[in-house]
Design an enzyme around this catalytic site. Structure first.
Site, PDB file in Angstrom:
ATOM      1  N   ALA A  12     -93.449 -65.756  44.435  1.00 17.82           N
ATOM      2  CA  ALA A  12     -94.900 -65.843  44.195  1.00 17.82           C
ATOM      3  C   ALA A  12     -95.680 -66.247  45.443  1.00 17.82           C
ATOM      4  O   ALA A  12     -96.899 -66.368  45.389  1.00 17.82           O
ATOM      5  CB  ALA A  12     -95.178 -66.831  43.055  1.00 17.82           C
ATOM      6  N   SER A  13     -94.997 -66.439  46.581  1.00 13.33           N
ATOM      7  CA  SER A  13     -95.726 -66.933  47.759  1.00 13.33           C
ATOM      8  C   SER A  13     -96.579 -65.862  48.425  1.00 13.33           C
ATOM      9  O   SER A  13     -97.470 -66.172  49.196  1.00 13.33           O
ATOM     10  CB  SER A  13     -94.747 -67.532  48.775  1.00 13.33           C
ATOM     11  N   ASP A  61     -84.540 -71.505  46.819  1.00 12.88           N
ATOM     12  CA  ASP A  61     -83.924 -70.324  47.429  1.00 12.88           C
ATOM     13  C   ASP A  61     -83.090 -69.666  46.335  1.00 12.88           C
ATOM     14  O   ASP A  61     -82.068 -70.211  45.912  1.00 12.88           O
ATOM     15  CB  ASP A  61     -83.046 -70.756  48.612  1.00 12.88           C
ATOM     16  N   TYR A 153     -79.940 -51.986  48.804  1.00 13.93           N
ATOM     17  CA  TYR A 153     -81.159 -52.275  48.013  1.00 13.93           C
ATOM     18  C   TYR A 153     -81.198 -51.401  46.758  1.00 13.93           C
ATOM     19  O   TYR A 153     -81.463 -51.881  45.655  1.00 13.93           O
ATOM     20  CB  TYR A 153     -82.357 -52.006  48.914  1.00 13.93           C
ATOM     21  N   ALA A 155     -78.687 -49.993  45.256  1.00 14.77           N
ATOM     22  CA  ALA A 155     -77.617 -50.402  44.338  1.00 14.77           C
ATOM     23  C   ALA A 155     -78.038 -51.634  43.547  1.00 14.77           C
ATOM     24  O   ALA A 155     -77.831 -51.722  42.329  1.00 14.77           O
ATOM     25  CB  ALA A 155     -76.335 -50.685  45.122  1.00 14.77           C
ATOM     26  N   LYS A 157     -81.149 -52.670  42.897  1.00 14.63           N
ATOM     27  CA  LYS A 157     -82.271 -52.360  41.994  1.00 14.63           C
ATOM     28  C   LYS A 157     -81.792 -51.509  40.824  1.00 14.63           C
ATOM     29  O   LYS A 157     -82.244 -51.686  39.690  1.00 14.63           O
ATOM     30  CB  LYS A 157     -83.391 -51.663  42.766  1.00 14.63           C
TER      31      LYS A 157
END
Ligand code: NDP
Length: 246
Positions: A12-13, A61, A153, A155, A157
């Site tokens: 959310a940053s 994290d 990425y 794979a 998702k």
């Protein structure tokens, strides 16, 4: 226990997660905003509060799996409920398959897939207790159609869609829905360094002929997490300006 629905939004940053958090707060949820950078999270929380919304910040994290589980369980305990979980935080470590090393593969799978499994597992019990849940996992059109240079990425998702459908099947009878929202190309830090030629090419294959905005994704997430969306589950909704249409 508060009457207000409580939502966790990871990443959310900035970018898409920030827009989702602001939107859910504007819709009356208490939003727990999660990322590693404390400053931007605190700024977002102040912004939400000064427009009359309710939010809090938690640094975490998400590639630290114990920390993610503790975060989700802690929020449910603190508020006496957990209604909405939006797993949005994600990273890229792009490389062609011939050059991709194990660290690039593992970092993306851990952050974009395993952390989501851990968060969903931790959220299931409090959502079952509350007899309500809305889980949204932010996938990607790369996970639907693949993308050269993004095997890790894509794979991760694509893995999210299988994870999400399985959760939807397991928890549907408990009034808990699970869906993926798959953005196309959205204007954020993740896409800002793409060369101008690539952006022009991408615009050419998008039906609406432009990149999306974080708010386009937030609009969809607001609906999918609403009380009225209880019959929508196990889906992957591509919000991509008509780029993939599959
Ligand atoms: P950004 O890079 O702009 O933001 C990523 C967010 O994730 C930041 O808030 C970052 O916060 C957080 N984050 C990253 N790693 C971690 C971590 N280990 N622990 C906690 N938080 C973390 O990305 P976008 O807003 O563009 O992307 C958001 C999501 O949408 C991602 O899942 C991405 O894969 C997906 N997506 C984006 C597309 C796009 O075109 N932009 C297209 C398709 C999907 P911090 O650094 O403070 O920890």
């Amino acid at each position: 226990m508060t009457d207000q629905r409580v939502a966790i939004v990871t990443g959310a940053s900035r970018g898409i997660g920030r827009a989702i958090a602001a939107r859910l707060a504007a819709d009356g949820r208490h939003v727990v905003c999660v990322a590693r950078s404390e400053g931007p999270l605190n700024e977002l929380v102040s912004e939400i509060q000064s427009s009359g919304g309710s939010a809090s910040a938690k640094t975490c994290d998400i590639s630290d799996f114990g920390a993610v589980a503790a975060l989700v369980e802690g929020v449910a305990e603190e508020h006496g409920r957990l209604d909405i979980l939006v797993n949005n935080a994600g990273i890229t470590r792009d490389n062609l398959i011939l050059r991709m090393d194990d660290d690039e593969w593992d970092a993306v799978i851990d952050t974009n897939l395993k952390s989501v499994f851990v968060a969903c597992r931790a959220a299931a019990r409090p959502m079952m207790r509350g007899k309500f849940g809305r889980i949204v996992n932010i996938a990607s059109t790369s996970g639907i159609v693949g993308n050269a240079g993004q095997s890790n990425y894509a794979a991760a998702k694509s893995g999210l869609t299988g994870l999400t459908k399985s959760i939807a099947r397991e928890l549907g009878k408990k009034n808990i829905t699970a869906n993926c929202v798959a953005p196309g190309f959205i204007e954020t830090d993740m896409t800002k360094d793409l060369p101008a030629g690539v952006i022009e090419h991408i615009k050419g294959v998008i039906s609406t002929r432009d990149l999306g905005k974080p708010e386009d994704i937030a609009e969809c997430v607001a609906y999918v997490t609403s009380d009225g969306a209880g019959y929508l589950t196990g889906q992957t909704i591509a919000v991509d300006g008509g780029m993939t249409m599959c």
